[in-house]
Design an enzyme around this catalytic site. Structure first.
Site, PDB file in Angstrom:
ATOM      1  N   SER A 146      44.603   2.544  20.651  1.00 19.62           N
ATOM      2  CA  SER A 146      43.142   2.410  20.663  1.00 19.62           C
ATOM      3  C   SER A 146      42.750   1.398  21.725  1.00 19.62           C
ATOM      4  CB  SER A 146      42.646   1.934  19.291  1.00 19.62           C
ATOM      5  OG  SER A 146      41.289   1.552  19.352  1.00 19.62           O
ATOM      6  N   TYR A 159      42.214  -4.877  12.812  1.00 16.13           N
ATOM      7  CA  TYR A 159      42.604  -3.548  13.297  1.00 16.13           C
ATOM      8  C   TYR A 159      43.081  -3.632  14.751  1.00 16.13           C
ATOM      9  CZ  TYR A 159      41.941   1.223  15.055  1.00 16.13           C
ATOM     10  OH  TYR A 159      42.118   2.451  15.659  1.00 16.13           O
TER      11      TYR A 159
END
Length: 253
Positions: A146, A159
């Protein structure tokens, strides 16, 4: 083995319940992938996808149970898949959790769970996958990272840090496999409209699961090591990476 046109024939997807996995599998089967192993926590939920892939042309589609948190049994699971199916041309690691940042800042267990799934789970399956593919002398591992891993942001640093760790692991794994016939491709999408992000405000340059799937297929065809989705994010994140911290923490991101 890949066919004479370079298309993958056999695919293992860990985290097959994700929207990005679904879109990518549809694209791969349309390009002649014929043996598919779908792995997810609830394999019964994959039955409709398996039926769809068979209708698109897949000859063999299996569904198996896979829990990213169950690191103790990952090596045995990978060994079992290769033992029953044979060579795997492509392994797609599409599992992951976004988590709740506010909860993770209060609850250590919640924070650790995000790291356990996104980082430890990836390492735990990445090592045996690399061993199996190195032994067969070919294959590709596609790891869903990501842009959040490029630089930790105040709004989702738990995250982001887990993705930064898994991203670094697969960079190193790819380097270690040079010359073995096995390649590692890291995919760094930005905000993707999926069931994981449903209800969230989309970030600038948001994209779709179908667009990520197209980028993955094109990246495999080009032999890319890193794929950004959309490509513009490569330059955006390159700039953000060098913004001084006192300024960065004031940005609305």
């Amino acid at each position: 083995m890949q066919d004479s046109l370079g298309s993958v024939q056999s695919v293992l997807v860990l985290g097959a319940g994700s929207d990005i996995a679904h879109a990518t599998l549809r694209a791969l089967v349309k390009r002649r992938a014929r043996t598919i192993v779908l792995a997810a926590r609830e394999p019964a939920s994959l039955v409709p996808l398996a039926e769809e892939l068979r209708a698109l042309g897949a000859d063999k589609v299996e569904t198996i149970a896979f829990d990213a948190r169950d690191t103790e049994h990952h090596a045995a699971l990978i060994d079992d898949v290769f033992g029953r199916v044979g060579d795997i041309d492509l392994a797609l690691l599409a599992f992951g959790v976004l988590g709740d940042q506010a909860q993770a800042e209060r609850d250590p267990d919640a924070a650790v769970d995000i790291a356990r799934v996104n980082y430890l789970g990836s390492v735990s399956v990445g090592v045996p996958l690399a061993q199996k593919m190195r032994a067969q002398g070919h294959g590709a591992i596609v790891a869903m990272s990501s842009v959040a891993g490029e630089r930790a942001r105040r709004s989702n640093f738990v995250y982001g840090s887990s993705k930064a760790g898994m991203d670094a692991f697969f960079q190193g794994l790819g380097d270690s496999l040079v010359g073995s016939g096995v390649k590692v491709m890291i995919v760094r999408p930005g905000f993707v409209h999926t069931k994981m992000t449903e209800g969230m405000d989309p970030a600038p340059l948001s994209t779709t699961a179908d667009a990520v799937a197209v980028a993955i297929v094109h990246g495999l065809e080009r032999g890319s090591e890193t794929v950004w989705v959309p490509p513009t994010l490569r330059y955006v994140m390159s700039a953000l990476r060098h913004v001084p911290r006192p300024i960065f923490r004031k940005l609305p991101i």
